[in-house]
Design a protein around this motif. Sequence first.
Motif, PDB file in Angstrom:
ATOM      1  N   ALA A 155       2.728  -1.986 -10.918  1.00 27.59           N
ATOM      2  CA  ALA A 155       1.281  -2.149 -10.774  1.00 27.59           C
ATOM      3  C   ALA A 155       0.873  -3.169  -9.730  1.00 27.59           C
ATOM      4  N   THR A 156       1.832  -3.845  -9.095  1.00 30.58           N
ATOM      5  CA  THR A 156       1.459  -4.770  -8.021  1.00 30.58           C
ATOM      6  C   THR A 156       1.049  -4.029  -6.755  1.00 30.58           C
ATOM      7  N   ASN A 157       1.319  -2.729  -6.712  1.00 33.51           N
ATOM      8  CA  ASN A 157       1.038  -1.930  -5.519  1.00 33.51           C
ATOM      9  C   ASN A 157      -0.323  -1.244  -5.621  1.00 33.51           C
ATOM     10  N   PHE A 158      -0.924  -0.966  -4.473  1.00 34.40           N
ATOM     11  CA  PHE A 158      -2.117  -0.130  -4.403  1.00 34.40           C
ATOM     12  C   PHE A 158      -1.648   1.261  -3.990  1.00 34.40           C
ATOM     13  N   LYS A 159      -1.969   2.289  -4.794  1.00 37.24           N
ATOM     14  CA  LYS A 159      -1.318   3.587  -4.644  1.00 37.24           C
ATOM     15  C   LYS A 159      -2.316   4.694  -4.304  1.00 37.24           C
ATOM     16  N   PHE A 209      -9.548   3.809   6.138  1.00 34.38           N
ATOM     17  CA  PHE A 209     -10.201   2.505   6.294  1.00 34.38           C
ATOM     18  C   PHE A 209     -10.630   1.977   4.926  1.00 34.38           C
ATOM     19  N   GLU A 210     -11.218   2.846   4.098  1.00 29.82           N
ATOM     20  CA  GLU A 210     -11.640   2.422   2.765  1.00 29.82           C
ATOM     21  C   GLU A 210     -10.454   1.997   1.902  1.00 29.82           C
ATOM     22  N   TYR A 211      -9.376   2.759   1.938  1.00 30.91           N
ATOM     23  CA  TYR A 211      -8.184   2.405   1.160  1.00 30.91           C
ATOM     24  C   TYR A 211      -7.612   1.068   1.627  1.00 30.91           C
ATOM     25  N   ILE A 212      -7.601   0.855   2.930  1.00 31.33           N
ATOM     26  CA  ILE A 212      -7.073  -0.399   3.478  1.00 31.33           C
ATOM     27  C   ILE A 212      -7.911  -1.577   2.997  1.00 31.33           C
ATOM     28  N   GLN A 213      -9.229  -1.417   2.980  1.00 24.83           N
ATOM     29  CA  GLN A 213     -10.094  -2.485   2.497  1.00 24.83           C
ATOM     30  C   GLN A 213      -9.769  -2.856   1.047  1.00 24.83           C
ATOM     31  N   GLN A 214      -9.589  -1.834   0.217  1.00 19.05           N
ATOM     32  CA  GLN A 214      -9.289  -2.095  -1.193  1.00 19.05           C
ATOM     33  C   GLN A 214      -7.936  -2.795  -1.354  1.00 19.05           C
ATOM     34  N   TYR A 215      -6.954  -2.379  -0.535  1.00 17.16           N
ATOM     35  CA  TYR A 215      -5.632  -2.952  -0.638  1.00 17.16           C
ATOM     36  C   TYR A 215      -5.595  -4.417  -0.201  1.00 17.16           C
ATOM     37  N   LEU A 274     -12.232  15.976   2.215  1.00 17.69           N
ATOM     38  CA  LEU A 274     -11.474  14.746   2.039  1.00 17.69           C
ATOM     39  C   LEU A 274     -10.154  14.814   2.796  1.00 17.69           C
ATOM     40  N   PRO A 275     -10.202  14.851   4.122  1.00 18.27           N
ATOM     41  CA  PRO A 275      -8.969  14.966   4.903  1.00 18.27           C
ATOM     42  C   PRO A 275      -8.261  13.626   5.054  1.00 18.27           C
ATOM     43  N   PHE A 276      -7.036  13.693   5.501  1.00 16.77           N
ATOM     44  CA  PHE A 276      -6.340  12.496   5.983  1.00 16.77           C
ATOM     45  C   PHE A 276      -6.272  12.502   7.503  1.00 16.77           C
ATOM     46  N   LEU A 287       0.876  -1.157   0.000  1.00 13.53           N
ATOM     47  CA  LEU A 287       0.000   0.000   0.000  1.00 13.53           C
ATOM     48  C   LEU A 287       0.923   1.219   0.000  1.00 13.53           C
ATOM     49  N   ILE A 288       0.994   1.903  -1.124  1.00 13.20           N
ATOM     50  CA  ILE A 288       1.880   3.058  -1.259  1.00 13.20           C
ATOM     51  C   ILE A 288       1.083   4.331  -1.011  1.00 13.20           C
ATOM     52  N   MET A 289       1.505   5.085  -0.013  1.00 15.74           N
ATOM     53  CA  MET A 289       0.904   6.376   0.285  1.00 15.74           C
ATOM     54  C   MET A 289       2.022   7.398   0.169  1.00 15.74           C
ATOM     55  N   ALA A 290       2.036   8.118  -0.961  1.00 18.85           N
ATOM     56  CA  ALA A 290       3.192   8.941  -1.289  1.00 18.85           C
ATOM     57  C   ALA A 290       2.783  10.037  -2.264  1.00 18.85           C
ATOM     58  N   ASP A 291       3.768  10.631  -2.926  1.00 13.75           N
ATOM     59  CA  ASP A 291       3.538  11.657  -3.936  1.00 13.75           C
ATOM     60  C   ASP A 291       3.358  11.016  -5.307  1.00 13.75           C
TER      61      ASP A 291
END
Length: 405
Positions: A363-367, A396-402, A384-386, A350-354
Amino acid sequence: MALIRNFPLPSDRMAIISTLLNIEDAVVLEYGPEGTTHFSMNFFNKLGQDYPDRLFTTGVDDSDIVMGSTENLERGIFELDALYSPKAIFVLTSSVTSIIGTDIAGICDSLQSKVQSRLIPVNTSGLGADYSAGLRKIYLQLAELFVQPAVVKQSKRYNILGASPLHYRAESDICEIESLLREAFGYELLHCFAMNMTTEALAELSSAELNIVLAAEALPCAEYLQSVTGTTYVYLPPYGYSQTKEFLKSVAAVIGQPVKEDMLQRLAEKNRRLKMFLNSPLLSRTPGTVFLKGDYDTVKGLGAFFKELKFNVAHSVCTHKITGTAAEGIEYFKEEKDYLQLLPSIRHCLIMADEDTIANTDATNFKVCVSHPCYSHRTIAKHLPFMGERGADMLFEYIQQYVNM
């Protein structure tokens, strides 16, 4: 000097100009080449800073540099004062005029009695220091220049310190902090330093009961305000449900007012559901692995959130030089090539970056984009805060998708 292939790190000068452009009744006059100001305007437009009639340049040529002439600068100050009548004119050096030692402080001092605007010199070369150092410098300088220490406190009002367009989705995070403190304590935002400010608002910063610090760069400013105005501060940018609870409890301890119990219970229940979801044996990828890159407080806060969820944090990369003691595990790559060599090994994360990192990983990563540079879009939405509860909901939603990939 090492070759930079992609996006150079913004300099201290870019951070200073970005901050000053948020002061609505002031203008910025750069004593430097026209081309650098043209680049600056493009950069700020990408960040959504569309402020007409606030950034100006005198233009300098070879003769000005060789002969040390400042006639264009002096004429520019008089023109701005006459045309726009700003409360303040911030006079900045560029790299070249800083190197040759242009005495902008002396020029401002000699011209002050001849204009209505307050003239404020700001020396910044844009060489050797990055945007984090620039933010730290300008936040403190603005507080020292404008804040009035002897002011009656306004009941249930607070300031946010350290908000910057250089922080991805800053407007959304500001709105989330407002929502949290309104629901938890009935407190309302007085001023957000330094976004959408005026010189009058800068002077009123001392009238808040509390300062909320969202970035380490604002800590020297918060400490200064505490020393001269007595306003205490809370520095705990809230990422995730648990950190949001701790943030609210920290505020409660300072103001002497308890957090609403139903709010704490709601956060605890959401955190329980997230952890229960991650414990499901049907998920394809648990525990997961996360790769983080962003400003210091973003990677620190997200790192703590994912460690609580038992994720493996492969890397926490800070986008700027780290001032002071860094949290354990946070990295800074001085050479871009070292960072680029790392990216091919990042897989199934799970990549959370720029967006630069996102473009250079497979493409194996969820970005997910959580920091600048962000070149595919401008952030417009303010919901849409973090940070905070809604930020944790989105994570939570991003984690579910990943984990279901």
